[in-house]
Design a protein around this motif. Sequence first.
Motif, PDB file in Angstrom:
ATOM      1  N   VAL A  72      95.086  83.007  38.690  1.00 51.37           N
ATOM      2  CA  VAL A  72      95.205  84.467  38.731  1.00 51.37           C
ATOM      3  C   VAL A  72      93.908  85.097  39.242  1.00 51.37           C
ATOM      4  CG1 VAL A  72      95.493  86.565  37.341  1.00 51.37           C
ATOM      5  CG2 VAL A  72      96.942  84.565  36.901  1.00 51.37           C
TER       6      VAL A  72
ATOM      7  N   SER B 124     107.068  85.918  39.029  1.00 52.54           N
ATOM      8  CA  SER B 124     107.369  85.058  37.883  1.00 52.54           C
ATOM      9  C   SER B 124     108.751  85.341  37.325  1.00 52.54           C
ATOM     10  CB  SER B 124     106.304  85.253  36.793  1.00 52.54           C
ATOM     11  OG  SER B 124     105.018  84.902  37.258  1.00 52.54           O
TER      12      SER B 124
ATOM     13  N   ALA C  68      98.474  92.558  39.288  1.00 56.78           N
ATOM     14  CA  ALA C  68      99.160  91.746  38.286  1.00 56.78           C
ATOM     15  C   ALA C  68     100.663  91.982  38.299  1.00 56.78           C
ATOM     16  CB  ALA C  68      98.580  92.053  36.906  1.00 56.78           C
TER      17      ALA C  68
ATOM     18  N   ASN D   8     100.337  81.603  36.854  1.00 59.60           N
ATOM     19  CA  ASN D   8      99.781  82.444  35.791  1.00 59.60           C
ATOM     20  C   ASN D   8      98.615  81.796  35.054  1.00 59.60           C
ATOM     21  OD1 ASN D   8     101.613  85.037  35.381  1.00 59.60           O
ATOM     22  ND2 ASN D   8     102.986  83.356  35.915  1.00 59.60           N
TER      23      ASN D   8
ATOM     24  N   GLN E  56     103.718  89.267  38.290  1.00 62.30           N
ATOM     25  CA  GLN E  56     104.734  89.308  37.239  1.00 62.30           C
ATOM     26  C   GLN E  56     106.141  89.350  37.835  1.00 62.30           C
ATOM     27  OE1 GLN E  56     104.472  88.905  34.044  1.00 62.30           O
ATOM     28  NE2 GLN E  56     106.629  89.303  33.561  1.00 62.30           N
TER      29      GLN E  56
END
Length: 244
Positions: A65, A108, A101, A60, A105
Amino acid sequence: MAQKGKALRAVIAAALGASLLGLPAHAACRQALAMGLDVSGSVDLREYRLQLDGLITALNHPDVVAALLAAPDAPVSLLVFEWSGPVDPSVLVPWTPINNAAALQNISETLATTSRRDTSPGTALGEAMMLGAQYLDQQSDCWKRTLDISGDGRSNSGPRPRDVKQAIDARGITINALVIGADTQTSDRDQQSDIAELSSYFAAEVITGPDAFVQVSLGYEAYAEAMTAKLKRELDGMAIGRLQ
């Protein structure tokens, strides 16, 4: 009409970038990254968490990114697995194209909610290399295939890394390493000496392929910073620019 023109420019850009890199233009992804995390007996629960959280932080980081999302029409595909003894590997994140994105996410969140499993003692580094190569064989259409191995010690179980890396290299796979120094109370000089010795081992026995390298982390506290630097280096030059 404008939308069709934009899509055509994206296809041309990807094809042009592939041509300049000497890569097949039909590939669906520009790079496959299989990331192997060391969970052997030398890694305690605190270090395990620092490793996973460090990977989350690195993925991140704004520069990472930007590199990951630079060409969503030819994305980077990511897989994360753990390795220890010969019978202990486990996939934490299956092959996932990072084309937006939301995908990043989701990865993560998966890593953030992962708990430590019981594993057998031993550091089967050669087995981990072969397993990572098998995962990368599932992504044969990617322009570049990279195996990331994190480790804090030498192999002491299973085939020796030196005996398997040549066959992996012949399959067009690059292996990079993130070598982790021990979080000890020894002097900085001793710690530097220990990490230098381990780095030399990984450089000679593990890494292979064009531009393969060893990244150093002076302990697990520095893992996030080291992983960020490694990802930035691995992704550099693989982002395909779009035609305007």
